[in-house]
Design a protein around this motif. Structure first.
Motif, PDB file in Angstrom:
ATOM      1  N   TRP A  79       0.835  -1.201   0.000  1.00  0.00           N
ATOM      2  CA  TRP A  79       0.000   0.000   0.000  1.00  0.00           C
ATOM      3  C   TRP A  79       0.870   1.251   0.000  1.00  0.00           C
ATOM      4  CZ3 TRP A  79       0.252   3.537   4.085  1.00  0.00           C
ATOM      5  CH2 TRP A  79      -0.543   4.669   3.896  1.00  0.00           C
ATOM      6  N   TYR A  80       1.893   1.270   0.844  1.00  0.00           N
ATOM      7  CA  TYR A  80       2.706   2.478   0.947  1.00  0.00           C
ATOM      8  C   TYR A  80       3.356   2.804  -0.389  1.00  0.00           C
ATOM      9  CZ  TYR A  80       6.391   5.715   2.104  1.00  0.00           C
ATOM     10  OH  TYR A  80       7.206   6.812   2.097  1.00  0.00           O
ATOM     11  N   THR A  81       4.011   1.819  -0.995  1.00  0.00           N
ATOM     12  CA  THR A  81       4.745   2.094  -2.235  1.00  0.00           C
ATOM     13  C   THR A  81       3.812   2.464  -3.372  1.00  0.00           C
ATOM     14  OG1 THR A  81       6.482   0.556  -1.550  1.00  0.00           O
ATOM     15  CG2 THR A  81       6.446   1.203  -3.858  1.00  0.00           C
ATOM     16  N   SER A  82       2.696   1.753  -3.506  1.00  0.00           N
ATOM     17  CA  SER A  82       1.775   2.069  -4.602  1.00  0.00           C
ATOM     18  C   SER A  82       1.175   3.458  -4.439  1.00  0.00           C
ATOM     19  CB  SER A  82       0.665   1.015  -4.692  1.00  0.00           C
ATOM     20  OG  SER A  82      -0.116   0.987  -3.517  1.00  0.00           O
ATOM     21  N   THR A  83       0.888   3.865  -3.195  1.00  0.00           N
ATOM     22  CA  THR A  83       0.352   5.201  -2.959  1.00  0.00           C
ATOM     23  C   THR A  83       1.419   6.260  -3.196  1.00  0.00           C
ATOM     24  OG1 THR A  83      -1.120   4.257  -1.274  1.00  0.00           O
ATOM     25  CG2 THR A  83      -0.893   6.645  -1.308  1.00  0.00           C
ATOM     26  N   LEU A  84       2.639   5.967  -2.785  1.00  0.00           N
ATOM     27  CA  LEU A  84       3.757   6.876  -3.054  1.00  0.00           C
ATOM     28  C   LEU A  84       3.935   7.067  -4.558  1.00  0.00           C
ATOM     29  CD1 LEU A  84       6.358   8.423  -2.104  1.00  0.00           C
ATOM     30  CD2 LEU A  84       7.555   6.225  -2.355  1.00  0.00           C
TER      31      LEU A  84
END
Length: 403
Positions: A143-148
């Motif tokens: 989630w973090y990387t895709s949102t970043l």
């Protein structure tokens, strides 16, 4: 090594992809080739421009609209001929060179009418720039990387830049190859890493490229960095539980595999947890290392909650871990927050559905800040190399209560 080239027309970067219909969003298996079972077909910058020009150009509507072979792309010569100027004048008008405002407006209008797409190779040769920002991330599927990446893609679109994304793999198995690729190819105007700790050698390799370098991560000597103040996040989560009277608090998180030591955020959050308990005069429990996924956390939490010395509160290193604990508690008939209070970190999109108290961070905003800075450095290098810690924010919901 998996590579994703995100053109500036792409709306989103990964996972739940929703982009405008276009042929400028391509997965590669690696730098050199794809196979028929890969994520897609690699299309070179020149081929993308040629196909875009051929696909988007309307058919001739009369003798004056005929520009030549219908299968070929519109060239600078076509634009110059239609505009009644020389190729050099057309080139300067399209690249913000020295021409009058009227000439520039006229040439730009003709280029738009002909759906002219400049050759990236020609633009790079003329300007010395590629129009591309390189990014190195451990994995695309969190989630973090895709949102970043979504924040990065939107910011790059606003600046009319492309993104070239390199995935290192969960265990960093492609790490050396990615850095060697940047050293050999030098086909980006700026580069950054996200969500893993750079070694001194890697920092040196990136700086040797002679282009702006930044990172989403902890303080790193030699480059400009940003990230959530993870130690402050761990401290804030723990202090929230202390303020509710809890003294028996478990920290759940931290990678069990030493190969995954490049993930430093969880360690910093654990340091904040320990500091808060130390200041309160409370001895910390031994942490429970586990992979930051809901299934892994649920399995681990089932054992933790069934133990005779079950903790009365849990600080989870991420919301996915916290969600696993909530699910395990429900399955075991353990009341949240009646029997155990749980606080996560991140404010994942599903946190509200779980009623999860958490510490909010904003990855998309971090991506925007980074791209804005990199683009500014491409135009006017400042040599900035300091760190900015982004303040965490407590979001209270229903998963925490009094001891």
């Amino acid at each position: 090594m998996c590579v994703l080239h995100v053109n500036s027309c792409a709306r989103n970067a990964i996972g739940k992809l929703t982009s405008r219909p276009c042929n400028r969003f391509h997965w590669y298996r690696n730098v050199h080739h794809t196979d028929s079972q890969g994520f897609g077909w690699r299309i070179s910058a020149t081929d993308r421009s040629r196909r875009a020009g051929a696909a988007s150009r309307p058919g001739p509507t009369g003798p004056c609209e005929q520009i030549g072979d219908e299968d070929r792309m519109v060239t600078l010569a076509d634009v110059a001929r239609r505009a009644g100027v020389s190729k050099s004048t057309a080139s300067r008008a399209l690249s913000d060179g020295r021409v009058s405002a009227a000439t520039r407006e006229h040439v730009l209008r003709i280029a738009a009418e002909l759906h002219y797409v400049a050759s990236p190779a020609a633009v790079s040769l003329a300007t010395g720039r590629t129009g591309t920002i390189g990014a190195i991330v451990p994995t695309f599927d969190t989630w973090y990387t895709s949102t970043l990446i979504r924040g990065l893609a939107h910011a790059a679109l606003r600046h009319d830049f492309d993104l070239l994304l390199f995935e290192l793999g969960e265990h960093g198995e492609h790490r050396d190859r990615a850095f060697d690729h940047f050293r050999r190819r030098r086909h980006v105007d700026a580069v950054f890493s996200a969500n893993f700790a750079l070694t001194r050698r890697e920092v040196g390799a990136l700086r040797d490229l002679g282009i702006p370098v930044g990172a989403i991560g902890g303080p790193t000597p030699g480059i400009r960095t940003w990230c959530l103040d993870d130690e402050a996040a761990g401290r804030l989560a723990t202090q929230h539980l202390l303020d509710h009277g809890h003294t028996d608090i478990l920290f759940a998180g931290g990678r069990p595999d030493e190969e995954l030591a490049m993930y430093v955020a969880e360690d910093s959050r654990h340091a904040g947890y320990r500091a808060a308990l130390r200041d309160a005069g409370i001895t910390a429990r031994a942490p429970r290392p586990l992979m930051p996924t809901v299934p892994a956390a649920k399995e681990a939490a089932t054992a933790v909650l069934a133990a005779a010395d079950r903790p009365r509160a849990v600080v989870a290193a991420s919301d996915e871990i916290a969600m696993g604990f909530v699910l395990a508690a429900r399955g075991a008939g353990v009341s949240v927050p009646g029997d155990v209070s749980i606080v996560g970190i991140d404010d994942h999109p599903h946190a509200a559905a779980f009623g999860l108290t958490t510490i909010r961070q904003r990855p998309a905003e971090q991506g925007r800040l980074l791209v804005d800075w990199l683009v500014g450095q491409i135009d006017e290098p400042s040599g900035e190399r300091h760190h900015t810690g982004l303040l965490p924010e407590l979001v209270e919901r229903g998963s925490t209560g009094p001891a």
